[in-house]
Design a protein around this motif. Structure first.
Motif, mmCIF file in Angstrom:
data_model
loop_
_atom_site.group_PDB
_atom_site.id
_atom_site.type_symbol
_atom_site.label_atom_id
_atom_site.label_comp_id
_atom_site.label_asym_id
_atom_site.label_seq_id
_atom_site.Cartn_x
_atom_site.Cartn_y
_atom_site.Cartn_z
ATOM 1 N N UNK A 43 -32.011 8.408 -14.802
ATOM 2 C CA UNK A 43 -30.687 8.929 -15.143
ATOM 3 C C UNK A 43 -30.807 10.192 -15.984
ATOM 4 N N UNK A 44 -31.686 10.188 -16.956
ATOM 5 C CA UNK A 44 -31.884 11.380 -17.798
ATOM 6 C C UNK A 44 -32.303 12.566 -16.936
ATOM 7 N N UNK A 45 -33.255 12.349 -16.030
ATOM 8 C CA UNK A 45 -33.719 13.431 -15.162
ATOM 9 C C UNK A 45 -32.595 13.926 -14.254
ATOM 10 N N UNK A 46 -31.797 13.006 -13.731
ATOM 11 C CA UNK A 46 -30.694 13.367 -12.842
ATOM 12 C C UNK A 46 -29.668 14.235 -13.567
ATOM 13 N N UNK A 47 -29.242 13.805 -14.754
ATOM 14 C CA UNK A 47 -28.228 14.547 -15.496
ATOM 15 C C UNK A 47 -28.768 15.896 -15.970
ATOM 16 N N UNK A 48 -29.974 15.906 -16.504
ATOM 17 C CA UNK A 48 -30.551 17.172 -16.973
ATOM 18 C C UNK A 48 -30.696 18.157 -15.820
ATOM 19 N N UNK A 49 -31.138 17.671 -14.662
ATOM 20 C CA UNK A 49 -31.286 18.553 -13.500
ATOM 21 C C UNK A 49 -29.956 19.126 -13.051
ATOM 22 N N UNK A 50 -28.913 18.317 -13.068
ATOM 23 C CA UNK A 50 -27.587 18.792 -12.683
ATOM 24 C C UNK A 50 -27.097 19.871 -13.637
ATOM 25 N N UNK A 51 -27.214 19.623 -14.935
ATOM 26 C CA UNK A 51 -26.734 20.591 -15.924
ATOM 27 C C UNK A 51 -27.516 21.901 -15.816
ATOM 28 N N UNK A 52 -28.826 21.805 -15.633
ATOM 29 C CA UNK A 52 -29.637 23.030 -15.473
ATOM 30 C C UNK A 52 -29.154 23.863 -14.288
ATOM 31 N N UNK A 53 -28.697 23.193 -13.242
ATOM 32 C CA UNK A 53 -28.261 23.881 -12.024
ATOM 33 C C UNK A 53 -26.790 24.301 -12.079
ATOM 34 N N UNK A 54 -26.147 24.120 -13.228
ATOM 35 C CA UNK A 54 -24.751 24.519 -13.370
ATOM 36 C C UNK A 54 -23.748 23.417 -13.122
ATOM 37 N N UNK A 55 -24.219 22.179 -13.001
ATOM 38 C CA UNK A 55 -23.322 21.061 -12.766
ATOM 39 C C UNK A 55 -22.757 20.495 -14.053
ATOM 40 N N UNK A 56 -21.893 19.517 -13.907
ATOM 41 C CA UNK A 56 -21.262 18.861 -15.055
ATOM 42 C C UNK A 56 -21.281 17.356 -14.842
ATOM 43 N N UNK A 57 -20.880 16.646 -15.880
ATOM 44 C CA UNK A 57 -20.878 15.190 -15.870
ATOM 45 C C UNK A 57 -19.428 14.716 -15.894
ATOM 46 N N UNK A 58 -19.081 13.856 -14.955
ATOM 47 C CA UNK A 58 -17.757 13.235 -14.898
ATOM 48 C C UNK A 58 -17.918 11.757 -15.223
ATOM 49 N N UNK A 59 -17.103 11.250 -16.146
ATOM 50 C CA UNK A 59 -17.206 9.847 -16.549
ATOM 51 C C UNK A 59 -15.850 9.179 -16.463
ATOM 52 N N UNK A 60 -15.834 7.912 -16.016
ATOM 53 C CA UNK A 60 -14.555 7.209 -15.904
ATOM 54 C C UNK A 60 -14.751 5.704 -15.888
ATOM 55 N N UNK A 61 -13.692 5.003 -16.322
ATOM 56 C CA UNK A 61 -13.665 3.552 -16.350
ATOM 57 C C UNK A 61 -12.301 3.107 -16.833
ATOM 58 N N UNK A 62 -12.094 1.812 -16.966
ATOM 59 C CA UNK A 62 -10.815 1.242 -17.380
ATOM 60 C C UNK A 62 -10.938 0.540 -18.726
ATOM 61 N N UNK A 63 -9.849 0.549 -19.504
ATOM 62 C CA UNK A 63 -9.823 -0.202 -20.751
ATOM 63 C C UNK A 63 -10.906 0.251 -21.715
ATOM 64 N N UNK A 64 -11.710 -0.715 -22.193
ATOM 65 C CA UNK A 64 -12.805 -0.376 -23.087
ATOM 66 C C UNK A 64 -13.785 0.595 -22.444
ATOM 67 N N UNK A 65 -13.967 0.477 -21.142
ATOM 68 C CA UNK A 65 -14.859 1.396 -20.433
ATOM 69 C C UNK A 65 -14.280 2.809 -20.376
ATOM 70 N N UNK A 66 -12.945 2.915 -20.359
ATOM 71 C CA UNK A 66 -12.303 4.226 -20.433
ATOM 72 C C UNK A 66 -12.602 4.873 -21.775
ATOM 73 N N UNK A 67 -12.503 4.080 -22.844
ATOM 74 C CA UNK A 67 -12.800 4.594 -24.176
ATOM 75 C C UNK A 67 -14.263 5.013 -24.277
#
Length: 200
Positions: free
Chosen positions: A32-56
């Motif tokens: 996961x760390x490698x995936x996210x770091x690689x995306x950000x290096x290439x100009x990507x971003x991180x999208x996060x979502x969930x419901x209730x406590x997971x939304x928070x």
């Protein structure tokens, strides 16, 4: 009620789930760390979502990426798709609650981004639909779940499933993993120095 016994029992369960999570998820966390770091290096971003406590939790993690975790540094692009009440209620009212995340992904996501869907059961219909839309758009999909993982494996490139069926313990591990992810990505991107080893 025996408060002392309850207090000790909760901490004991937390400690046991923490130890089991550490054992089970070290390898997928590194991926996961490698995936996210690689995306950000290439100009990507991180999208996060969930419901209730997971939304928070999604909101919390996105904030720490965008602002800072341990030290001041350059921003890391991240969005929690759980915080815009106008957008969420419009989608829920006009298109249906199952689409509250997928519609935002359509508007804001781009191929090369990483989406992290949080669902303690792995069965939240809107989280599954959001991840399915991400996959169709070329966005890497990650699921944080618990128990059996529910349906996350159907729609995720990578899953991190906490070995517990207790919602509170699963959410505790999700926020810990999210904060660890932020700290590790900061270091991976060279934005902050690696923490000093204990005893150094």
């Amino acid at each position: 009620m025996d408060i002392d016994r309850y207090f000790d029992s909760e901490f004991a369960e937390h400690a046991a789930v923490t130890a089991a999570t550490r054992e089970a998820l070290a390898e997928p966390f590194a991926r996961l760390v490698a995936l996210v770091a690689g995306s950000v290096r290439a100009g990507g971003k991180i999208l996060l979502f969930g419901n209730g406590g997971s939304a928070a939790d999604a909101h919390n993690i996105a904030t720490e990426f965008a602002v800072r975790y341990r030290l001041d540094r350059d921003a890391i692009p991240a969005l929690g798709l759980t915080t815009d009440g106008g957008v969420i209620t419009a989608i829920g009212n006009d298109l249906g609650f199952e689409r509250v995340f997928s519609r935002q992904v359509e508007a804001l996501g781009r191929a090369g981004d990483v989406a992290i869907g949080l669902s303690t059961s792995g069965r939240s219909a809107n989280v599954i639909e959001g991840l399915r839309t991400c996959r169709a758009m070329g966005i890497a999909t990650v699921g944080l779940g618990g128990g059996t993982g529910g349906r996350l494996a159907e729609v995720c490139d990578l899953t991190l499933i906490v070995p517990s069926t207790t919602t509170a313990r699963i959410q505790e591990m999700h926020i810990m993993l999210g904060q660890m992810l932020c700290g590790a990505v900061e270091v991976e991107l060279g934005l902050v120095p690696a923490p000093a080893a204990e005893g150094s």
